[in-house]
Design an enzyme around this catalytic site. Structure first.
Site, mmCIF file in Angstrom:
data_model
loop_
_atom_site.group_PDB
_atom_site.id
_atom_site.type_symbol
_atom_site.label_atom_id
_atom_site.label_comp_id
_atom_site.label_asym_id
_atom_site.label_seq_id
_atom_site.Cartn_x
_atom_site.Cartn_y
_atom_site.Cartn_z
ATOM 1 C CG ASP A 421 -2.061 1.007 1.092
ATOM 2 O OD1 ASP A 421 -2.418 1.361 -0.050
ATOM 3 O OD2 ASP A 421 -2.593 1.433 2.131
ATOM 4 C CD1 TRP A 424 -0.324 10.091 -2.939
ATOM 5 C CD2 TRP A 424 0.702 11.522 -4.305
ATOM 6 N NE1 TRP A 424 -1.292 10.891 -3.471
ATOM 7 C CE2 TRP A 424 -0.685 11.784 -4.323
ATOM 8 C CE3 TRP A 424 1.535 12.313 -5.095
ATOM 9 C CZ2 TRP A 424 -1.251 12.793 -5.092
ATOM 10 C CZ3 TRP A 424 0.964 13.310 -5.877
ATOM 11 C CH2 TRP A 424 -0.418 13.541 -5.870
#
Length: 572
Positions: A421, A424
């Protein structure tokens, strides 16, 4: 995964199929030759004239039909021995076809159950399709072995595997043993003897009595797990956190900051993040009935395993547990505590200040009841996430990529780690005066040029790790909505790519998932981030993205030519 019963049946079926296929092949070849040899090949009389074809010469009869080429071909086929797919039997009289062979030995019941018991004892998964796995839910353990170790495998978790032990929890195990395991020792010894007696009786059952045997073994396993009566998930979580009872939120925060200086710095679906001094405290409500931001609260079992995973990665910072791999890329965990009670006024004020500036998408925490429990992660302050951080130039972008890749490579080597996961929001950045950063990968020291940038990876909720004794993972097949995000969104596209790579079997090791997130980060740099770069720099990033598709792990990707001038043999 291996399925003993399925394997036994599969072998017989395979043999039958091979015999049938082998016979069909040989029949096809020989039939063709047989039909040819029965044809009437005597000289024929004059053939009737056909349009467009000249008449046969009167002085010559029709030549006999020749099948020599066909005969040679099928002789060659028959002479060819299919060693791997369908070996020809040496003695046809002993070749079993269909159900003709009644002497095929059938595995005794006890052998199948013993294999299953051994797999449960050593935490080998029997797989979701195993009937025994469904019936015998409780792991079979000798209770005497509990005297010297903590057995968290009795705590069933719906989304991850069970937890037994890691090297960093010896003192916690001791407290846990004293509090729970030593209770009713005499009673459990008696139950253990009964369990062994029932197991022996199971071995004497015939295959025709399998249902009765399974029921008896289930009872034996149940008696072996009476320790469950003395342990519940929240008690285990408290023990792992070194607590006998939950503490108050403000008591924990006051260790790091004055209440009036607490500031909210972020939020997520399952919790809030506050800055307390030089630390970040992430608060996650657990075990309550009140929905949080439209979602059900997480359970203690789920957080227990995230706690263990976080502490395991913490060992990489101090080169503990694995002397061949070390890095500081993953966020440092200072402590983890279980808290209970309402949000204090100072935390409510910090939350509302954030809401005034950023319009929070979360529910106001003042709605939590008096008995609400939380798990609080006290973390290193790693900086701003990539989404909000302003990169200055291509060198900072390259440093970001090489540090993330090197960190993932180290964690892969040490613990078969996969983040799963790494969007950003889970990559934090800060600036410092550093020139290089040290990584230890498979016993070899490498130094990475930082250009004054420090990268920290956070949030291991979806991560997978192998501690050497247990595998922790989140079964994403139980969350189909994760893969239904908008097409074209790079983050949701990456989830779908992961599902394809893993074939929706999330327990296994698939380091390719780390590479998928590296590709995602390159996309973010190209499409979403603005910094000083040339057209050549963009071509280099696109070339890197193409080459990443060929790698199966971050350990492979770290040696890509894109990083060659960023990795040095000694600190600069």
């Amino acid at each position: 995964m291996s399925f003993a019963a399925a394997a036994a049946g599969g072998t017989n079926n395979t043999n039958k199929n091979r015999v049938s296929w082998n016979r069909s092949l040989s029949t096809r070849g020989r039939t063709s030759i047989a039909v040819g040899s029965c044809l009437d090949v005597r000289p024929q009389g004059k053939q009737a004239r056909r349009k467009g074809k000249p008449a046969l010469p009167k002085s010559k009869g029709v030549q006999p039909v020749s099948f020599e080429k066909e005969r040679e071909y099928f002789q060659e086929v028959d002479a060819f021995e299919l060693l791997e797919e369908s070996p020809s039997p040496k003695h046809f009289s002993t070749w079993a076809m269909g159900n003709q062979n009644d002497t095929v030995p059938i595995p005794h019941l006890c052998s199948r159950l013993e294999k299953w018991l051994l797999s449960k004892k050593f935490n080998y998964s029997c797989g979701p399709s195993s009937t025994l796995s469904k019936i015998l839910e409780t792991p079979y353990r000798n209770l005497e072995s509990l005297q010297g170790e903590v057995n968290f495998s009795i705590l069933s978790t719906p989304k991850k595997s069970s937890f037994k032990d890691t090297s960093g929890f010896l003192s916690i195990q001791s407290r846990f043993n004293e509090e729970f395991i030593t209770k009713d020792v005499h009673e459990r010894d008696i139950n253990s003897q009964k369990s062994n007696a029932v197991s022996e009786s199971v071995k004497n059952e015939s295959c025709e009595d399998i249902e009765v045997a399974v029921k008896k073994l289930s009872l034996a396993s149940t008696s072996a797990s009476l320790v469950v009566d003395h342990v519940n998930p929240i008690s285990t979580l408290l023990a792992v956190c070194g607590q006998s009872a939950p503490t108050k939120l403000l008591d924990l925060f006051s260790k790091y900051s004055d209440p009036e200086n607490i500031v909210k710095v972020g939020e997520g679906t399952f919790g809030e993040a506050f800055l307390a001094g030089n630390t970040v405290c992430k608060i996650v409500p657990i075990d309550g009935d009140l929905k949080v931001n439209g979602e059900a609260q997480k359970k203690s079992e789920e957080l227990l395993e995230e706690v263990v995973l976080s502490w395991t990665l913490n060992h990489l910072r101090r080169n503990e547990g694995d002397t061949l791999n070390a890095c500081t890329t993953f966020v440092e965990m200072f402590e983890i505590k279980v808290c209970q009670g309402p949000y204090d006024a100072a935390l409510i004020q910090a939350w509302e200040d954030w809401d005034d500036k950023h319009c929070s998408e979360n529910d106001n925490p003042e709605e939590f009841p008096e008995n609400q429990r939380y798990i609080v992660f006290v973390l290193q302050h790693g900086g701003k996430d990539l989404e909000s951080f302003v990169l200055l130039n291509i060198n900072e972008a390259r440093s970001l990529l090489v540090q993330v890749t090197a960190g993932l490579a180290v964690a892969e080597a040490a613990y078969e780690f996969e983040h799963r996961d790494l969007h950003w929001g889970n990559v934090l950045l800060s600036r410092n005066d550093s020139v290089t950063m040290n990584f230890l990968l498979d016993g070899k020291q490498i130094f990475v040029r930082t250009f004054g940038l420090s990268v920290t990876i956070i949030d291991f909720t979806l991560s997978r790790i192998n501690t050497g004794e247990d595998i922790f993972f989140l079964d994403l097949s139980q969350d189909p909505e994760l893969f239904n995000g908008p097409k074209g969104d790079k983050q949701f596209d990456t989830y779908r790519k992961m599902k394809k790579v893993t074939e929706d079997q999330w327990e296994g090791s698939f380091p390719k998932t780390n590479v998928l997130w590296l590709v995602y980060l390159v996309d973010m740099l190209l499409l979403k981030k603005t910094f000083d770069r040339s057209s050549k720099d963009e071509r280099d990033l696109r070339s890197l993205k193409k080459r990443l598709d060929k790698y199966n792990s971050a350990k492979e990707a770290i040696f890509d030519p894109f990083f060659s001038d960023l990795i040095v043999d000694r600190p600069l």
